[in-house]
Scaffold this active site. Structure first.
Site, PDB file in Angstrom:
ATOM      1  N   PRO A  93       0.824  -1.166   0.052  1.00  0.00           N
ATOM      2  CA  PRO A  93       0.065   0.000  -0.055  1.00  0.00           C
ATOM      3  C   PRO A  93       0.882   1.366   0.089  1.00  0.00           C
ATOM      4  CG  PRO A  93      -0.933  -1.477   1.681  1.00  0.00           C
ATOM      5  CD  PRO A  93       0.489  -1.993   1.148  1.00  0.00           C
ATOM      6  N   GLU A 120       3.375  -8.706   8.147  1.00  0.00           N
ATOM      7  CA  GLU A 120       3.454  -7.532   8.569  1.00  0.00           C
ATOM      8  C   GLU A 120       4.432  -6.818   7.169  1.00  0.00           C
ATOM      9  OE1 GLU A 120       0.622  -7.819  10.279  1.00  0.00           O
ATOM     10  OE2 GLU A 120       1.059  -5.888   9.891  1.00  0.00           O
ATOM     11  N   ARG A 158      -1.490  -8.582 -21.046  1.00  0.00           N
ATOM     12  CA  ARG A 158      -2.437  -8.068 -22.265  1.00  0.00           C
ATOM     13  C   ARG A 158      -1.638  -7.130 -23.103  1.00  0.00           C
ATOM     14  NH1 ARG A 158      -7.622  -8.121 -21.563  1.00  0.00           N
ATOM     15  NH2 ARG A 158      -7.717  -5.987 -22.127  1.00  0.00           N
ATOM     16  N   ASP A 173      -9.203  -1.284 -25.791  1.00  0.00           N
ATOM     17  CA  ASP A 173      -9.504  -1.584 -24.520  1.00  0.00           C
ATOM     18  C   ASP A 173      -9.700  -0.119 -23.806  1.00  0.00           C
ATOM     19  OD1 ASP A 173      -8.440  -4.001 -21.905  1.00  0.00           O
ATOM     20  OD2 ASP A 173     -10.295  -2.680 -22.352  1.00  0.00           O
TER      21      ASP A 173
HETATM   22  N1  4H1 Z   1       1.235  -3.446   6.253  1.00  0.00           N
HETATM   23  C1  4H1 Z   1       0.531  -4.672   5.585  1.00  0.00           C
HETATM   24  C2  4H1 Z   1       1.448  -4.879   4.232  1.00  0.00           C
HETATM   25  C3  4H1 Z   1       2.815  -5.353   4.582  1.00  0.00           C
HETATM   26  C4  4H1 Z   1       3.513  -5.840   3.460  1.00  0.00           C
HETATM   27  C5  4H1 Z   1       2.732  -6.868   2.720  1.00  0.00           C
HETATM   28  C6  4H1 Z   1       1.391  -6.504   2.260  1.00  0.00           C
HETATM   29  C7  4H1 Z   1       0.632  -7.296   1.594  1.00  0.00           C
HETATM   30  N2  4H1 Z   1      -0.718  -6.869   1.218  1.00  0.00           N
HETATM   31  C8  4H1 Z   1      -0.791  -6.100   0.464  1.00  0.00           C
HETATM   32  C9  4H1 Z   1       0.212  -5.613  -0.638  1.00  0.00           C
HETATM   33  C10 4H1 Z   1      -0.215  -4.962  -1.520  1.00  0.00           C
HETATM   34  C11 4H1 Z   1      -1.411  -4.070  -1.624  1.00  0.00           C
HETATM   35  C12 4H1 Z   1      -1.805  -2.935  -2.703  1.00  0.00           C
HETATM   36  N3  4H1 Z   1      -2.525  -2.158  -2.305  1.00  0.00           N
HETATM   37  O1  4H1 Z   1      -1.056  -3.288  -3.737  1.00  0.00           O
HETATM   38  C13 4H1 Z   1      -2.210  -4.297  -0.391  1.00  0.00           C
HETATM   39  N4  4H1 Z   1      -2.116  -5.344   0.245  1.00  0.00           N
HETATM   40  C14 4H1 Z   1       0.588  -5.967   3.504  1.00  0.00           C
END
Ligand code: 4H1
Length: 250
Positions: A93, A120, A158, A173
């Site tokens: 994220p 995490e 794609r 697309d």
């Molecule tokens: N702190 C939580 C975080 C730690 C590192 C591993 C990720 C795996 N999960 C994910 C990975 C990517 C996305 C996205 N939005 O691209 C959402 N979620 C979770």
């Protein structure tokens, strides 16, 4: 296109490789997809792949030595298979928001090693030393990086020539020319009293092409005006959008 995946759950990627567009592309060897599982590099009796966070707190992090060994092995293989140094991608994220332009950049960036995080996350020093680019598929947290990795791989695949059966369907697309997709129709001609737009039954391909572009422009204007801000319109497109706006003026 060569893609290496570092993941504790490589079987999840069967959803991508066993069927559909990407499955066929892998079968036709348009895409090479290889997997490295950090657990294969575990040396302790419990084959552990996670480790406790310094500073305490809930949860675990991916164990550094097994993760790095997997990344190094994938990187090595990428260079052996393509002669190029791969771009190592990490999904989280905290990454750059993925959009079609980003997908196009990644699809033409040479070999990729995609690292799917679990727990995490990973040690910041590994991010600094072994990850080239951090990407996010959206502002939400998932339980692992595997699904985001599959989203990225599918979107990039794609765009590889020959991967989509009907090549121009990738070109036409939505988001390929920065616009939302136009409406689509198929049989029957009438559903619950709703008819197919006459132009689509006319056989007039120029008029159909014009109608579709007008609909894409209009829908983008209605639903995602932000996409039009960064996108210059030529005279024809401006004319079509104005027509659409007049027709839809409340
Ligand atoms: N702190 C939580 C975080 C730690 C590192 C591993 C990720 C795996 N999960 C994910 C990975 C990517 C996305 C996205 N939005 O691209 C959402 N979620 C979770």
């Amino acid at each position: 296109m060569w893609i290496g995946v570092v993941s504790l759950f490589p079987d999840m990627f069967d959803a991508l490789t066993q069927q559909g567009v990407v499955g066929r592309a892998v079968e036709k060897q348009r895409i090479a997809l290889e997997f490295w599982n950090p657990r294969d590099y575990a040396t302790d009796r419990h084959r552990s792949v996670d480790d406790r966070p310094y500073g305490g707190g809930p949860g675990m992090l991916m164990k550094v030595d097994t993760l790095r060994a997997a990344i190094f092995a994938a990187r090595e293989r990428a260079q052996q298979a393509t002669g190029l140094v791969p771009t190592v991608i990490y999904l989280s994220p905290q990454g750059r928001k993925l959009d079609q332009q980003g997908v196009q950049a990644l699809a033409s960036a040479g070999p990729l090693v995609v690292v799917a995080g679990r727990y995490e996350g990973i040690d910041e020093r590994v991010v600094e030393s072994d990850i080239d680019e951090e990407w996010s598929i959206g502002d939400y947290v998932l339980s692992g990086g595997e699904l985001p990795a599959m989203v990225l791989i599918d979107a990039a695949a794609r765009l590889i020539p020959g991967v989509l059966g009907h090549q121009d369907s990738a070109v036409e697309d939505s988001f390929n020319d920065g616009l939302l997709d136009c409406p689509h129709y198929t049989r029957p001609e009438i559903i619950d009293g709703r008819q197919v737009p006459d132009v689509l039954l006319s056989g007039n391909h120029a008029a159909i092409k014009r109608w579709r572009l007008k609909q894409s422009l209009g829908r983008t204007w209605q639903r995602r005006p932000d996409l039009l801000e960064g996108r210059p319109l030529d005279a024809e497109q401006r004319k079509l959008l104005n027509e659409f706006i007049e027709e839809h003026a409340l």
